[in-house]
Design a protein around this motif. Structure first.
Motif, PDB file in Angstrom:
ATOM      1  N   SER A 102       0.815  -1.221   0.000  1.00 32.03           N
ATOM      2  CA  SER A 102       0.000   0.000   0.000  1.00 32.03           C
ATOM      3  C   SER A 102       0.846   1.269   0.000  1.00 32.03           C
ATOM      4  CB  SER A 102      -0.997   0.007   1.160  1.00 32.03           C
ATOM      5  OG  SER A 102      -0.400  -0.368   2.358  1.00 32.03           O
ATOM      6  N   ASP A 213      -6.765   4.270   3.776  1.00 28.88           N
ATOM      7  CA  ASP A 213      -5.656   3.351   4.060  1.00 28.88           C
ATOM      8  C   ASP A 213      -6.125   2.359   5.124  1.00 28.88           C
ATOM      9  OD1 ASP A 213      -3.324   2.128   4.868  1.00 28.88           O
ATOM     10  OD2 ASP A 213      -2.209   3.978   5.221  1.00 28.88           O
ATOM     11  N   TYR A 216      -4.257  -2.156   8.324  1.00 27.51           N
ATOM     12  CA  TYR A 216      -4.313  -2.884   9.613  1.00 27.51           C
ATOM     13  C   TYR A 216      -5.684  -3.523   9.852  1.00 27.51           C
ATOM     14  CZ  TYR A 216       0.073  -0.539  10.635  1.00 27.51           C
ATOM     15  OH  TYR A 216       1.375  -0.106  10.574  1.00 27.51           O
ATOM     16  N   SER A 249      -3.637  -4.306   2.261  1.00 31.74           N
ATOM     17  CA  SER A 249      -2.303  -4.875   2.081  1.00 31.74           C
ATOM     18  C   SER A 249      -2.204  -6.263   2.697  1.00 31.74           C
ATOM     19  CB  SER A 249      -1.301  -3.935   2.765  1.00 31.74           C
ATOM     20  OG  SER A 249      -0.046  -4.530   2.866  1.00 31.74           O
ATOM     21  N   SER A 251       0.762  -7.218   3.839  1.00 29.38           N
ATOM     22  CA  SER A 251       1.959  -7.160   4.695  1.00 29.38           C
ATOM     23  C   SER A 251       1.658  -7.555   6.128  1.00 29.38           C
ATOM     24  CB  SER A 251       2.554  -5.754   4.684  1.00 29.38           C
ATOM     25  OG  SER A 251       2.923  -5.396   3.378  1.00 29.38           O
ATOM     26  N   LYS A 252       0.634  -6.935   6.718  1.00 26.18           N
ATOM     27  CA  LYS A 252       0.314  -7.185   8.125  1.00 26.18           C
ATOM     28  C   LYS A 252      -0.643  -8.354   8.254  1.00 26.18           C
ATOM     29  CE  LYS A 252       1.868  -2.790   8.519  1.00 26.18           C
ATOM     30  NZ  LYS A 252       2.400  -2.023   7.418  1.00 26.18           N
ATOM     31  N   ARG A 260       5.621  -7.359  -0.842  1.00 23.48           N
ATOM     32  CA  ARG A 260       5.089  -6.153  -1.485  1.00 23.48           C
ATOM     33  C   ARG A 260       3.814  -6.482  -2.272  1.00 23.48           C
ATOM     34  NH1 ARG A 260       5.602  -3.964   1.453  1.00 23.48           N
ATOM     35  NH2 ARG A 260       5.431  -1.901   0.554  1.00 23.48           N
TER      36      ARG A 260
END
Ligand SMILES: Cc1ncc(COP(=O)(O)O)c(C=O)c1O
Length: 404
Positions: A102, A213, A216, A249, A251-252, A260
């Protein structure tokens, strides 16, 4: 050189490095860092396996140029996830775009939607409205698009909600892009439907775009999972997601910050322009990463397990710290955002010197706006390490605060 580069500020971790430059941490303690918000739980095997299989695929792997819009299988996998998680049916060809995490997407999106040359009657620059404290990419994205950031403080008395009502109409009139971060970094606050309604009304009145965004969104501590901007829009009858793009995303969610991978979704008109921009920018996702991403989006078991790990860690660490600091369990995310006595930079530096624990001063994550830095006297602690290490860090912080 692009003159806007001069406006970029040092990243919080660079400022931390400078703060600690002359400090020798107490060698009696092993170092523990709660500084960087990088997930450290194990990457699921199913994601690694899919990655390995894809790299060995003789028809694909690294031997093909990927398309910027990604393979349809990835967009469908993301579409299924949006259906499961939020009950939304999106057009996978027109409303969903894979992105390389992101961070790059949030930055690039500002370059796509902001017209930095647009000036109002008073010759004032375009504005990008950001929360404060905030993820620093928003600010850099605003400056490099030719706009100025306008910071909206979070209010500790209202669970760190952004004080949208404090923004003058004249500011909204110059706003071209609004960044929303929910769950918030560093506060962990989740924005409720009533606030979304307020922002959609403002967007309709002034024509600005909202970038939501949501990286999380899968790590939460309440029963109810965090509301997405897309979900909020749909609940309010805005099924075309007008002027809204949400950024999510892996990622988390799936502990793959090095892969990525993420996506954005929402207003088809924005997706179309963003795809055009990205084609020139060269931000197509490797087909190997796409294959691993499909495996990740299609599986929820590892996400539940990951969430449980954070829940049990926060349940152990938060009460320890709440005994000495003004801190509470957040709605979501993996940070504790605590109030400290006195200067946050002194606190971080002395804690590092005496107990070898790294925390991030809150003032590095916020800007002074209208005479107030909402990060001052606060610290951010990222509970990303294993539970035992986080508990050990908390115990040292308790000793430190008691001895001050
Ligand atoms: C609020 C916020 N948004 C976006 C990102 C970027 O995450 P990624 O690029 O890994 O998806 C981060 C990373 O820490 C973050 O804290």
């Amino acid at each position: 050189m692009n003159p806007n580069l001069h406006s970029l500020q040092a990243y919080p971790f660079e400022r931390l490095r400078q703060l600690f430059a002359t400090v020798t941490p107490n060698p009696a303690y092993t170092p523990i860092s709660l500084g960087i918000g990088e997930p450290r739980h194990a990457t699921p095997d199913l994601v690694k396996q899919a990655y390995c299989n894809a790299i060995m695929d003789p028809q694909g792997g690294l031997s093909v140029y990927p398309a910027t819009s990604g393979v349809v299988g990835l967009r469908q996998s993301i579409g299924r996830w949006l259906q499961r998680r939020y009950g939304l049916e999106l057009d996978v060809d027109k409303q969903i775009l894979p992105v390389n995490g992101s961070r790059e997407a949030l930055f690039a999106f500002a370059q796509t939607v902001v017209n930095g040359e647009a000036k109002g009657a008073g010759e004032e620059p375009a504005l990008v409205v950001c929360p404060n404290p905030f993820y620093q990419i928003y600010e850099g994205a605003a400056y490099l698009s030719g706009a100025q950031p306008y910071f909206v403080p979070s209010d500790p008395a209202r669970n760190f909600a952004q004080d949208w009502d404090s923004v003058p109409e004249a500011v909204w009139a110059r706003t071209q892009l609004l960044f929303v971060c929910s769950p918030g970094n560093p506060t962990g606050a989740v924005m409720p439907l009533s606030e979304w309604k307020k922002l959609f009304d403002l967007s309709d009145r002034h024509g600005f775009v909202i970038a939501s965004d949501e990286c999380y969104s899968e790590i939460y501590f309440r029963d109810e999972p965090p509301l997405s901007g897309l979900e909020a829009a749909a609940r309010l009858g805005r099924t075309d997601f007008k002027n809204l793009l949400a950024f999510t995303s892996l990622s988390k969610r799936s502990n793959v910050p090095g892969m990525r991978s993420g996506f954005c979704a929402g207003d088809a008109a924005l997706v179309k322009q963003f795809l055009l921009y990205r084609t020139y920018h060269g931000s197509a996702m490797s087909t190997v990463v796409q294959a691993a991403s499909i495996a990740a989006w299609d599986d929820e078991a590892h996400v539940r397990d990951n969430r449980e790990q954070y829940r049990s860690k926060f349940a152990k660490v938060t009460p320890l710290l709440a005994g000495v600091l003004d801190v509470a369990l957040p709605d979501a995310g993996f940070y504790l955002w605590a109030k400290v006595q006195g200067s946050d930079t002194d606190f971080a530096r002395d804690l590092y010197a005496l107990y070898n624990v790294t925390v991030l001063p809150g003032s590095f994550l916020a800007r002074e706006a209208r005479g107030h830095n909402p990060g001052a006297n606060r610290i951010r602690m990222a509970l990303v390490a294993e539970t035992a290490e986080c508990v050990e860090a908390a115990q040292r912080i308790v000793q430190f605060v008691k001895s001050r």
